[in-house]
Scaffold this active site. Structure first.
Site, PDB file in Angstrom:
ATOM      1  NE  ARG A   1      -3.409  -2.191   2.852  1.00 56.93           N
ATOM      2  CZ  ARG A   1      -3.223  -3.406   3.125  1.00 56.93           C
ATOM      3  NH1 ARG A   1      -1.729  -3.810   3.918  1.00 56.93           N
ATOM      4  NH2 ARG A   1      -4.189  -4.478   3.113  1.00 56.93           N
TER       5      ARG A   1
ATOM      6  NE  ARG B   1      -2.956  -4.468  -0.938  1.00 57.72           N
ATOM      7  CZ  ARG B   1      -2.487  -4.742   0.065  1.00 57.72           C
ATOM      8  NH1 ARG B   1      -1.198  -5.180   0.060  1.00 57.72           N
ATOM      9  NH2 ARG B   1      -3.178  -5.371   0.446  1.00 57.72           N
TER      10      ARG B   1
ATOM     11  CG  HIS C   1      -5.333   0.042  -3.250  1.00 62.18           C
ATOM     12  ND1 HIS C   1      -4.546   0.659  -1.870  1.00 62.18           N
ATOM     13  CD2 HIS C   1      -5.886  -1.204  -2.721  1.00 62.18           C
ATOM     14  CE1 HIS C   1      -4.427  -0.807  -0.685  1.00 62.18           C
ATOM     15  NE2 HIS C   1      -5.497  -1.672  -1.855  1.00 62.18           N
TER      16      HIS C   1
ATOM     17  CG  HIS D   1      -5.642  -9.446   1.677  1.00 68.30           C
ATOM     18  ND1 HIS D   1      -5.821 -10.170   0.270  1.00 68.30           N
ATOM     19  CD2 HIS D   1      -5.425  -8.392   1.773  1.00 68.30           C
ATOM     20  CE1 HIS D   1      -5.747  -8.860  -0.141  1.00 68.30           C
ATOM     21  NE2 HIS D   1      -6.009  -8.058   0.861  1.00 68.30           N
TER      22      HIS D   1
ATOM     23  CE1 TYR E   1      -6.859  -7.510  -5.991  1.00 69.67           C
ATOM     24  CE2 TYR E   1      -6.247  -8.595  -4.526  1.00 69.67           C
ATOM     25  CZ  TYR E   1      -6.371  -7.406  -4.748  1.00 69.67           C
ATOM     26  OH  TYR E   1      -6.169  -6.321  -4.296  1.00 69.67           O
TER      27      TYR E   1
ATOM     28  CE  LYS F   1      -7.772  -2.008   5.934  1.00 65.19           C
ATOM     29  NZ  LYS F   1      -8.553  -2.032   4.241  1.00 65.19           N
TER      30      LYS F   1
END
Length: 327
Positions: A144, A278, A275, A301, A310, A169
């Protein structure tokens, strides 16, 4: 006569709030945002003390944001998280979890914008200098934009060809790829950064922001080379709270503007943001045959369901069903 002892004044609510955020090691950016939302919540209710309020008043505030301010679901969630932090960690008030779940908005699912490999290269080729290098790291390692901005010198592991993302994150650390093609450009860049740092030190500066706990644990670390930002700002600034003149990391808007301009020059008819690179990283790894669990780890994640989006990007229109017009 006995010497009078002064009782320290209790800190104001927002000062206590700020301390609690720092104790939990939230970033300065999050601290600033959360304080703004909490102040807005209190002002909306005519400066009533939050202890006198609860889920009803929180619902009224969030409804106001939706109906009057027209804010997005993600912004609503951010405001709600800021207010809940106040109740849980500062006021220590237990709120009705069922009511809170009803207040929290659900974001609509949408497929991310993804560039083809040719489009990604075309945009990067229209860039130069630091913005180009930052964009290459985002695309090459799936970071990110703020993860790149907050990289420290010690987070670049040239020997093992990897980048360590600290406090990503969800406040988790992870490893991701350092592309071979970026090793030399990054080393050259860091030589220039070190030269700037040495000049700062010679002038009595050279300090960098450290998370609250680390500042206490390593009192002299703020001037050490390994703690410096990989992408520092071009100028020094004076920290209002500490009074220390420091060099912060580069502001993300520099990269955002550069990418937008490069996409325009490359004639890419998509909304290209940092983004997007990414998203493109993840999609292109899937196209190259890497498994979803590996990509999940590289992206950081928590839930593989987040990474699964994706796989939908890979599918052609109509879930890969061939149109009768093409048969």
């Amino acid at each position: 006569m006995t010497e009078s002892t002064s009782i320290p004044k209790e800190k104001k609510l927002l000062e206590q709030y700020s301390d609690a955020l720092r104790l939990k090691q939230y970033s300065p950016r999050t601290e600033k945002t959360y304080i703004l939302w909490t102040r807005s919540y209190i002002l909306f209710h005519n400066k009533r003390h939050p202890k006198e309020m609860g889920t009803l008043e929180i619902r009224q505030f969030i409804t106001h944001l939706v109906t009057e301010k027209k804010v997005s679901a993600s912004t609503q969630n951010q405001a709600l998280s800021a207010i809940l932090f106040l109740y849980r960690h500062v006021l220590h008030v237990q709120l009705d979890e069922l009511e809170l779940n009803a207040i929290r908005p659900q974001r609509a699912k949408s497929l991310p914008v993804v560039l083809s490999k040719e489009e990604a290269r075309a945009v990067i080729l229209k860039m130069s200098g630091v913005p180009q290098l930052v964009t290459q790291i985002m695309y090459g390692g799936g970071l990110r934009i703020m993860e790149v901005m907050r990289l420290r010198v010690k987070d670049i592991d040239f020997a093992n060809r990897q980048i360590i993302v600290r406090d990503g994150k969800g406040e988790n650390d992870r490893f991701t790829i350092l592309p071979d093609s970026l090793i030399e450009p990054l080393k050259i860049h860091l030589q220039q950064v070190r030269h700037t740092h040495e000049i700062d030190l010679s002038k009595g500066f050279g300090s960098v922001y450290l998370p609250f706990a680390l500042e206490r644990k390593y009192p002299n670390a703020d001037k050490e080379w390994i703690w410096q930002y990989v992408f520092p700002a071009t100028s020094l600034f004076k920290d209002k709270k500490s009074g220390i003149t420091r060099r912060h990391h580069l502001h993300e808007t520099v990269i955002q503007k550069s990418i937008k301009e490069a996409a325009h020059l490359a004639k890419i008819d998509k909304r290209v943001t940092p983004h997007t690179f990414r998203h493109s990283f993840a999609t292109h790894l899937l196209q190259n045959g890497y498994d979803i669990r590996t990509i999940q780890e590289l992206l950081g994640h928590k839930d593989v369901k987040t990474t699964m989006i994706y796989t939908h990007v890979l599918q052609r229109g109509g879930l890969a069903v061939k149109s009768p017009l093409d048969s």
